[in-house]
Motif scaffolding. Sequence first.
Motif, PDB file in Angstrom:
ATOM      1  N   ALA A 375      -0.717  15.444  15.297  1.00  0.00           N
ATOM      2  CA  ALA A 375      -0.223  16.346  14.261  1.00  0.00           C
ATOM      3  C   ALA A 375      -1.359  17.257  13.803  1.00  0.00           C
ATOM      4  N   VAL A 376      -1.015  18.486  13.474  1.00  0.00           N
ATOM      5  CA  VAL A 376      -1.997  19.456  12.981  1.00  0.00           C
ATOM      6  C   VAL A 376      -1.820  19.579  11.474  1.00  0.00           C
ATOM      7  N   LYS A 377      -2.650  18.868  10.738  1.00  0.00           N
ATOM      8  CA  LYS A 377      -2.540  18.857   9.279  1.00  0.00           C
ATOM      9  C   LYS A 377      -3.545  19.825   8.664  1.00  0.00           C
ATOM     10  N   THR A 378      -3.110  20.585   7.678  1.00  0.00           N
ATOM     11  CA  THR A 378      -4.019  21.481   6.967  1.00  0.00           C
ATOM     12  C   THR A 378      -4.367  20.888   5.601  1.00  0.00           C
ATOM     13  N   ALA A 379      -5.513  21.293   5.081  1.00  0.00           N
ATOM     14  CA  ALA A 379      -5.973  20.766   3.794  1.00  0.00           C
ATOM     15  C   ALA A 379      -5.117  21.306   2.659  1.00  0.00           C
ATOM     16  N   ALA A 380      -4.804  20.435   1.710  1.00  0.00           N
ATOM     17  CA  ALA A 380      -4.022  20.832   0.539  1.00  0.00           C
ATOM     18  C   ALA A 380      -4.633  20.204  -0.702  1.00  0.00           C
ATOM     19  N   ALA A 381      -4.481  20.882  -1.823  1.00  0.00           N
ATOM     20  CA  ALA A 381      -5.111  20.431  -3.065  1.00  0.00           C
ATOM     21  C   ALA A 381      -4.597  19.073  -3.523  1.00  0.00           C
ATOM     22  N   GLY A 382      -3.363  18.724  -3.147  1.00  0.00           N
ATOM     23  CA  GLY A 382      -2.787  17.469  -3.623  1.00  0.00           C
ATOM     24  C   GLY A 382      -2.963  16.289  -2.692  1.00  0.00           C
ATOM     25  N   ASP A 383      -3.788  16.426  -1.654  1.00  0.00           N
ATOM     26  CA  ASP A 383      -3.920  15.359  -0.656  1.00  0.00           C
ATOM     27  C   ASP A 383      -4.418  14.042  -1.256  1.00  0.00           C
ATOM     28  N   ALA A 384      -5.477  14.111  -2.043  1.00  0.00           N
ATOM     29  CA  ALA A 384      -6.041  12.879  -2.611  1.00  0.00           C
ATOM     30  C   ALA A 384      -5.061  12.225  -3.580  1.00  0.00           C
ATOM     31  N   LYS A 385      -4.370  13.051  -4.356  1.00  0.00           N
ATOM     32  CA  LYS A 385      -3.389  12.510  -5.304  1.00  0.00           C
ATOM     33  C   LYS A 385      -2.263  11.805  -4.554  1.00  0.00           C
ATOM     34  N   ARG A 386      -1.802  12.406  -3.468  1.00  0.00           N
ATOM     35  CA  ARG A 386      -0.729  11.785  -2.690  1.00  0.00           C
ATOM     36  C   ARG A 386      -1.203  10.482  -2.057  1.00  0.00           C
ATOM     37  N   TRP A 387      -2.427  10.484  -1.532  1.00  0.00           N
ATOM     38  CA  TRP A 387      -2.989   9.275  -0.926  1.00  0.00           C
ATOM     39  C   TRP A 387      -2.983   8.121  -1.931  1.00  0.00           C
ATOM     40  N   ASN A 388      -3.485   8.380  -3.120  1.00  0.00           N
ATOM     41  CA  ASN A 388      -3.546   7.331  -4.142  1.00  0.00           C
ATOM     42  C   ASN A 388      -2.154   6.928  -4.630  1.00  0.00           C
ATOM     43  N   LYS A 389      -1.254   7.899  -4.729  1.00  0.00           N
ATOM     44  CA  LYS A 389       0.103   7.595  -5.184  1.00  0.00           C
ATOM     45  C   LYS A 389       0.814   6.680  -4.198  1.00  0.00           C
ATOM     46  N   ILE A 390       0.658   6.945  -2.917  1.00  0.00           N
ATOM     47  CA  ILE A 390       1.274   6.083  -1.908  1.00  0.00           C
ATOM     48  C   ILE A 390       0.733   4.666  -2.027  1.00  0.00           C
ATOM     49  N   GLY A 391      -0.569   4.538  -2.220  1.00  0.00           N
ATOM     50  CA  GLY A 391      -1.159   3.215  -2.383  1.00  0.00           C
ATOM     51  C   GLY A 391      -0.582   2.473  -3.573  1.00  0.00           C
ATOM     52  N   GLU A 392      -0.413   3.181  -4.685  1.00  0.00           N
ATOM     53  CA  GLU A 392       0.160   2.561  -5.884  1.00  0.00           C
ATOM     54  C   GLU A 392       1.606   2.118  -5.645  1.00  0.00           C
ATOM     55  N   LEU A 393       2.385   2.963  -4.991  1.00  0.00           N
ATOM     56  CA  LEU A 393       3.794   2.641  -4.754  1.00  0.00           C
ATOM     57  C   LEU A 393       3.939   1.464  -3.789  1.00  0.00           C
ATOM     58  N   LEU A 394       3.105   1.416  -2.765  1.00  0.00           N
ATOM     59  CA  LEU A 394       3.166   0.293  -1.826  1.00  0.00           C
ATOM     60  C   LEU A 394       2.758  -1.010  -2.510  1.00  0.00           C
ATOM     61  N   GLU A 395       1.788  -0.931  -3.399  1.00  0.00           N
ATOM     62  CA  GLU A 395       1.392  -2.127  -4.151  1.00  0.00           C
ATOM     63  C   GLU A 395       2.554  -2.633  -5.003  1.00  0.00           C
ATOM     64  N   THR A 396       3.281  -1.715  -5.622  1.00  0.00           N
ATOM     65  CA  THR A 396       4.448  -2.105  -6.421  1.00  0.00           C
ATOM     66  C   THR A 396       5.527  -2.729  -5.542  1.00  0.00           C
ATOM     67  N   ILE A 397       5.762  -2.127  -4.378  1.00  0.00           N
ATOM     68  CA  ILE A 397       6.761  -2.656  -3.443  1.00  0.00           C
ATOM     69  C   ILE A 397       6.414  -4.086  -3.039  1.00  0.00           C
ATOM     70  N   GLU A 398       5.127  -4.344  -2.776  1.00  0.00           N
ATOM     71  CA  GLU A 398       4.705  -5.670  -2.341  1.00  0.00           C
ATOM     72  C   GLU A 398       4.703  -6.683  -3.485  1.00  0.00           C
ATOM     73  N   LEU A 399       4.476  -6.194  -4.689  1.00  0.00           N
ATOM     74  CA  LEU A 399       4.322  -7.090  -5.833  1.00  0.00           C
ATOM     75  C   LEU A 399       5.654  -7.470  -6.469  1.00  0.00           C
ATOM     76  N   MET A 400       6.633  -6.563  -6.405  1.00  0.00           N
ATOM     77  CA  MET A 400       7.889  -6.767  -7.132  1.00  0.00           C
ATOM     78  C   MET A 400       9.069  -6.830  -6.163  1.00  0.00           C
ATOM     79  N   PRO A 401       9.700  -7.993  -6.039  1.00  0.00           N
ATOM     80  CA  PRO A 401      10.827  -8.135  -5.102  1.00  0.00           C
ATOM     81  C   PRO A 401      11.990  -7.195  -5.401  1.00  0.00           C
TER      82      PRO A 401
END
Length: 418
Positions: A375-401
């Motif tokens: 994939a050819v990905k270009t840099a975007a201002a929200g990349d770091a925010k999205r990365w961290n948000k995905i991590g938070e959401l996956l943690e919630t998915i794993e923690l809460m049935p």
Amino acid sequence: MVRKMLGWLAAAVVAAGFAAVYITMTGVPDDTGGRFGQASDSSESVAIWVHSEGLAEMLGEFQTEHPELELDIRTFRSGMLLYEELTAAISTRTTPHIAELDSLYGVAQLAETGALLPVESEMEDTPWKDSMPRAFTAPFRYREHDWAVPFGAGLPVLYANMSLLKNAGFQAQPSFSGWEEALAASEKMTKDVNGDGSNDFWGIAVDREQSWYFQSLLSDKEGKLDDGNGASSAFALWKRFVYGSGVMKPLQHRLAASDFINGRAGLFVSGSDRLPMLERYIGGKFAFEMTPLPRLAQTAILPEIRALAPIRSTPEKERAALRVIKHMIGDETQQRIIRQLGLLPSRIDIADKLAGESNLSERERYVLEAAGSLAVKTAAAGDAKRWNKIGELLETIELMPDASAEKAAESLRSAAGD
């Protein structure tokens, strides 16, 4: 009176000494002309921050060949930790001279600070972009400047313990057509051997860069994510790992690699950059294979491009930093990238040359032949925010049935739209 004056003089000398030590240790510059102070200001020293496993050793080879330069290398456990530390260092003007950057987050934010040195004008004598696919260079181009020089790319992959798969009834090399097939195999490998109510073997372990692997399930050829039905399906799949099929230990990603190495996990979602480490530590304990991630919604391989970015400094330091960076894209170094780092070399001419060699393992051949599917990905201002948000959401998915995959996808869309 004389005694008081001597006391004041002594205090002033001590204070000056403390100030000198502070400036030396923190790298705070004594001017305000746009320079960034560095973690190491010795005239012969170049401070480098990296996180790729094995990269410090490769840079050490440069040190051996160029003893006139002293490389002060600091290694971080992950790219995100390095990015966060670098962001803090920029604000305090204690940056290194070179920093390793990842393509999936942070490039735009770091470029906005003014701390990075644009490389296109500094490396005019080296036509480095001519030999690299756009998938490598696009993530580090922002506002018409190139901010880092790629040296390799990690691919998201699935490692399989062939011994556990064989015991589960699979005889041939795994090539899962989709996640349903992979989950079926994982369920057969998940076992509580001693009957104590706790599984001794797990079907799936996911490495610590969950945000990358999650995005890899959704990426198209332009590096854009299917954040609609695709994201809902990906969150639902993750939930099945833990609660539906019960094949993955929740919130144990930092131990995933050791679980696979110790033969306690059948499938291991990780990156190709883990290959040298796995080969070294698994040895002959069991046979394992490396395959592409099973398909969910992705239509291309989302690589994690690794690059070196020079940081603004004195002209002397910048020249030294560029020498190190050029070394990482030189012929000999690029030919060793696949074996030493498990990365696809950034130079396509080197990758093509290596792919034609007969002594490659099937794992290495898969990495080298993946260049056309990236994939050819270009840099975007929200990349770091999205990365961290995905991590938070996956943690919630794993923690809460009872966590909702649909609500997680909606939350991700909202974060991306901010």
